[in-house]
Structures are given as structure tokens and as C-alpha cells.
Design an enzyme around this catalytic site. Sequence first.
Site, PDB file in Angstrom:
ATOM      1  N   ASP A 144      -7.639   2.082   6.596  1.00  0.00           N
ATOM      2  CA  ASP A 144      -8.409   3.098   5.648  1.00  0.00           C
ATOM      3  C   ASP A 144     -10.076   2.929   5.649  1.00  0.00           C
ATOM      4  O   ASP A 144     -10.811   3.766   5.827  1.00  0.00           O
ATOM      5  CB  ASP A 144      -8.111   3.105   4.244  1.00  0.00           C
ATOM      6  CG  ASP A 144      -6.794   3.929   3.709  1.00  0.00           C
ATOM      7  OD1 ASP A 144      -6.422   4.740   4.844  1.00  0.00           O
ATOM      8  OD2 ASP A 144      -6.277   3.699   2.709  1.00  0.00           O
ATOM      9  N   GLY A 202      -4.731  -1.008   5.109  1.00  0.00           N
ATOM     10  CA  GLY A 202      -4.511  -0.739   6.480  1.00  0.00           C
ATOM     11  C   GLY A 202      -5.869  -0.407   6.977  1.00  0.00           C
ATOM     12  O   GLY A 202      -7.018  -0.923   6.766  1.00  0.00           O
ATOM     13  N   ASP A 262       7.685   5.768   8.830  1.00  0.00           N
ATOM     14  CA  ASP A 262       6.860   4.944   9.830  1.00  0.00           C
ATOM     15  C   ASP A 262       5.529   5.851   9.999  1.00  0.00           C
ATOM     16  O   ASP A 262       5.457   7.025  10.156  1.00  0.00           O
ATOM     17  CB  ASP A 262       7.802   4.945  10.959  1.00  0.00           C
ATOM     18  CG  ASP A 262       7.304   3.745  11.959  1.00  0.00           C
ATOM     19  OD1 ASP A 262       7.229   2.574  11.452  1.00  0.00           O
ATOM     20  OD2 ASP A 262       6.927   4.073  13.115  1.00  0.00           O
ATOM     21  N   SER A 263       4.504   5.093  10.085  1.00  0.00           N
ATOM     22  CA  SER A 263       3.119   5.578  10.386  1.00  0.00           C
ATOM     23  C   SER A 263       2.511   4.827  11.002  1.00  0.00           C
ATOM     24  O   SER A 263       2.644   3.585  11.436  1.00  0.00           O
ATOM     25  CB  SER A 263       2.565   5.717   8.847  1.00  0.00           C
ATOM     26  OG  SER A 263       2.551   4.734   8.005  1.00  0.00           O
ATOM     27  N   GLY A 296       0.738  -1.324   0.061  1.00  0.00           N
ATOM     28  CA  GLY A 296       0.004   0.065  -0.089  1.00  0.00           C
ATOM     29  C   GLY A 296       0.862   1.313   0.092  1.00  0.00           C
ATOM     30  O   GLY A 296       0.669   2.307  -0.829  1.00  0.00           O
ATOM     31  N   LYS A 297       2.040   1.207   0.826  1.00  0.00           N
ATOM     32  CA  LYS A 297       2.934   2.350   0.908  1.00  0.00           C
ATOM     33  C   LYS A 297       3.594   2.544  -0.442  1.00  0.00           C
ATOM     34  O   LYS A 297       3.914   3.660  -1.121  1.00  0.00           O
ATOM     35  CB  LYS A 297       3.863   2.088   1.875  1.00  0.00           C
ATOM     36  CG  LYS A 297       3.177   2.395   3.379  1.00  0.00           C
ATOM     37  CD  LYS A 297       4.423   2.307   4.318  1.00  0.00           C
ATOM     38  CE  LYS A 297       4.096   2.328   5.904  1.00  0.00           C
ATOM     39  NZ  LYS A 297       4.988   2.291   6.677  1.00  0.00           N
TER      40      LYS A 297
HETATM   41  P1  IMP Z   1       4.650   0.708   9.831  1.00  0.00           P
HETATM   42  O1  IMP Z   1       5.006   2.036   9.395  1.00  0.00           O
HETATM   43  O2  IMP Z   1       5.234  -0.050   8.678  1.00  0.00           O
HETATM   44  O3  IMP Z   1       5.091   0.299  10.851  1.00  0.00           O
HETATM   45  O4  IMP Z   1       3.174   0.377   9.366  1.00  0.00           O
HETATM   46  C1  IMP Z   1       2.161   1.172   9.645  1.00  0.00           C
HETATM   47  C2  IMP Z   1       1.026   0.665   9.721  1.00  0.00           C
HETATM   48  O5  IMP Z   1      -0.032   1.945  10.049  1.00  0.00           O
HETATM   49  C3  IMP Z   1       0.451   0.090   8.327  1.00  0.00           C
HETATM   50  O6  IMP Z   1       0.635  -1.097   8.424  1.00  0.00           O
HETATM   51  C4  IMP Z   1      -1.156   0.477   8.550  1.00  0.00           C
HETATM   52  O7  IMP Z   1      -1.733  -0.717   9.444  1.00  0.00           O
HETATM   53  C5  IMP Z   1      -0.999   1.825   9.081  1.00  0.00           C
HETATM   54  N1  IMP Z   1      -1.240   2.784   8.356  1.00  0.00           N
HETATM   55  C6  IMP Z   1      -0.152   3.753   7.873  1.00  0.00           C
HETATM   56  N2  IMP Z   1      -0.729   4.640   7.000  1.00  0.00           N
HETATM   57  C7  IMP Z   1      -2.069   4.091   6.871  1.00  0.00           C
HETATM   58  C8  IMP Z   1      -2.879   4.680   5.792  1.00  0.00           C
HETATM   59  O8  IMP Z   1      -2.480   5.769   4.941  1.00  0.00           O
HETATM   60  N3  IMP Z   1      -3.932   3.977   5.802  1.00  0.00           N
HETATM   61  C9  IMP Z   1      -4.286   2.962   6.448  1.00  0.00           C
HETATM   62  N4  IMP Z   1      -3.394   2.306   7.336  1.00  0.00           N
HETATM   63  C10 IMP Z   1      -2.183   2.850   7.359  1.00  0.00           C
END
Ligand code: IMP
Length: 196
Positions: free
Chosen positions: A153, A151, A65-66, A8-9
Site C-alpha cells: 500500500d 503490504g 488470492d491477490s 490486513g486481509k
Molecule cells: P496472498 O494472496 O496471500 O498470496 O498474498 C497477497 C500479497 O499481495 C499480500 O501479502 C500483499 O503483499 C499483496 N497485496 C494483496 N492485496 C494487497 C493490498 O490491498 N494492499 C497491499 N498489498 C496487497
Amino acid sequence: MLATGNAGKICEFAELLGPLGFEFVAQAEFGIEPPEENGDTFEANALLKARYAAARSGLPALADDSGLEVDALGGAPGVRSARYAGEGAGDLANLQKLLHAMQSVDDAARAARFRCVIALVRDANDPSPIFGRGAWEGRILRAPLGAGGFGYDPVFAPDGESRSVAKLPSLEKHAQSHRGQALRNLVANWRGGVAR
Ligand code: IMP
């Protein structure tokens, strides 16, 4: 080098970076597995992912990281958003755990935000990484809506929206999202040579 294995990213970064004139390769194309994310903050995890990919590829690297911070859950799942329902959990399991945890929470107390921190390093030991940050305020819905995005969304509606993010066209998402904000902030900090 885009330091993520999250499909997705990768898709979102392709759409966000293309118009800025950047090309990238995803780390999986170099056979690089993601490192363990053991930081306590979005900043620490973004930086460790970027340094790790730069060390293995010899290329400048960008990582985000999000995650989702839910007020009624004391800020959870936060930096643990990707593994909220356990190590290796998928989006659906994470989302279901969240809906369950929020079942008895009133409409007025369902505020939440997506946060994103992006780190850019020119090489693995870059002494002055550049950061960009973004936050997107909204609320947690009672049931998933829509099939787009990734994720959380389908269960997040931005402030002023009745639609979930999964129902927003991707350009609308990028114009508002934590990731879009963080990337624009990173570019501004880079151009401005701002202290990070
Ligand atoms: P990480 O940054 O790889 O630790 O993962 C971040 C997690 O946050 C993702 O796997 C999603 O579950 C969630 N996440 C981050 N950004 C979004 C987004 O834009 N939409 C939906 N979920 C998100």
C-alpha cells in the site's frame, strides 16, 4: 470461514462483509494453518485455499488470492507477492525489494495493478465454486508514503491519485480496490447464478 491468515486481509474483509450482512470466522480461530500456495494463477490459489479451509472446518469458505503486477518487471511479483523477498518475508522486505528493482525505471514506465480473485465454496468438493475478480490500476512510487493499510500500500498510487493507498481512508480504499471490486463481483455472480 475466511481462509486467510493475513491480518490486513482479515481486517479488510470484516469491513467489506459486515455491511453485506455476512459474519465469518478466520481460519486461525479453528487452528487451521494456511496451505502451501503452489498454483500458477490467482484463481488456482484462491480455490485451493478455500477448499482446504472448507475441508478442515466443514464450513463454507471464502478465500482471496491477490497481488501486485508491475509492467516494468514483466508482471512480477504477481502470484508471488507475499513471498517476493523469499519464503516468510514480511511486508517491509517485499516492499524494499520492489523499490530496489524499480530504482532505475522512468516515471512513464511505472504502471502496475493490484489484482484480486476471490473464491467461495459451499463445501470442500463444491463442483461449482463462485469467483469474483477485481483489478486496480496505478503506479509504483519512488519511496513509501503513509502508514495505513498493509503490504505494498505505501508504494502504490492509484491512477488519478497523488496519495499512496496507505494514505487513503479505508472506506475510500474499499470503494476502489481490487478486493472491493472482487467482492462486489462475487456477490453479483452469486446472485446472478452466473457460470464461473
Ligand atoms: P496472498 O494472496 O496471500 O498470496 O498474498 C497477497 C500479497 O499481495 C499480500 O501479502 C500483499 O503483499 C499483496 N497485496 C494483496 N492485496 C494487497 C493490498 O490491498 N494492499 C497491499 N498489498 C496487497
